[in-house]
Write an enzyme that holds these catalytic residues in place. Structure first.
Site, PDB file in Angstrom:
ATOM      1  NE  ARG A 196      -1.822  -1.446   3.599  1.00 57.31           N
ATOM      2  CZ  ARG A 196      -2.194  -1.524   4.865  1.00 57.31           C
ATOM      3  NH1 ARG A 196      -3.427  -1.229   5.202  1.00 57.31           N
ATOM      4  NH2 ARG A 196      -1.355  -1.892   5.797  1.00 57.31           N
ATOM      5  NE  ARG A 224      -0.385   1.373 -18.408  1.00 61.89           N
ATOM      6  CZ  ARG A 224      -0.450   0.249 -17.737  1.00 61.89           C
ATOM      7  NH1 ARG A 224       0.660  -0.386 -17.380  1.00 61.89           N
ATOM      8  NH2 ARG A 224      -1.602  -0.271 -17.401  1.00 61.89           N
ATOM      9  CB  CYS A 251      -8.091   4.968 -12.061  1.00 58.27           C
ATOM     10  SG  CYS A 251      -6.381   5.141 -12.561  1.00 58.27           S
ATOM     11  CD  GLU A 285      -9.979   5.787  -1.169  1.00 56.95           C
ATOM     12  OE1 GLU A 285     -10.631   5.603  -0.118  1.00 56.95           O
ATOM     13  OE2 GLU A 285      -9.171   4.967  -1.611  1.00 56.95           O
ATOM     14  NE  ARG A 343      -6.627   6.550   1.214  1.00 54.42           N
ATOM     15  CZ  ARG A 343      -7.322   7.677   1.340  1.00 54.42           C
ATOM     16  NH1 ARG A 343      -7.883   8.220   0.267  1.00 54.42           N
ATOM     17  NH2 ARG A 343      -7.470   8.261   2.505  1.00 54.42           N
ATOM     18  CE1 TYR A 377       0.937   3.524   4.438  1.00 57.35           C
ATOM     19  CE2 TYR A 377      -0.833   4.852   3.528  1.00 57.35           C
ATOM     20  CZ  TYR A 377      -0.351   3.634   3.959  1.00 57.35           C
ATOM     21  OH  TYR A 377      -1.155   2.526   3.912  1.00 57.35           O
ATOM     22  NE  ARG A 420      -2.357   1.831   9.349  1.00 54.66           N
ATOM     23  CZ  ARG A 420      -2.431   0.507   9.249  1.00 54.66           C
ATOM     24  NH1 ARG A 420      -3.145  -0.030   8.304  1.00 54.66           N
ATOM     25  NH2 ARG A 420      -1.788  -0.258  10.096  1.00 54.66           N
TER      26      ARG A 420
END
Length: 124
Positions: free
Chosen positions: A6, A62, A74, A77, A89, A107, A115
């Site tokens: 992530r 790409r 894609c 959220e 994200r 992050y 997080r």
């Protein structure tokens, strides 16, 4: 074993240039820190908050040699009130023998608040 890797990054402006640049920065960190090769990746999900819509962040991937055939999607959220704005994200599904606790999640910028218990020294 498939593991989720992530990451997230925030942008300052909703422009194509900034979305692609920030997403590219995030992918570089995720790939470097976890030593990921394109043939290890099953798929990648990229989500954005509803205020990030000037470009598809997948375009950033790409630019990386060898990543042409990695499936990328894609999506948007869930618009939770008072949640982090202007955020991209990534969830990368990687075939690896690493245990869960050895996966390095990245992050960057304002997304470090998502997080604070995860992340890498390189990403800070």
């Amino acid at each position: 074993m498939i593991r989720g890797v992530r990451g997230a990054i925030t942008i300052d402006q909703n422009s194509e240039e900034e979305i692609i640049s920030a997403t590219e920065e995030l992918f570089v960190r995720l790939i470097e820190e976890n030593h990921i090769q394109p043939d290890q990746v099953g798929s990648i999900f990229i989500s954005t908050t509803d205020d990030v819509n000037a470009a598809f962040p997948a375009k950033a991937l790409r630019k990386f040699e060898g990543w042409t055939y990695v499936p990328v999607m894609c999506m948007q959220e869930i618009p939770v009130p008072n949640s982090l704005k202007k955020c991209v994200r990534v969830m990368m599904h990687v075939n690896t023998n690493k245990p869960q606790e050895e996966i390095i999640h990245v992050y960057l910028k304002g997304a470090t608040v998502l997080r604070p218990d995860l992340g890498s020294s390189l990403a800070k």
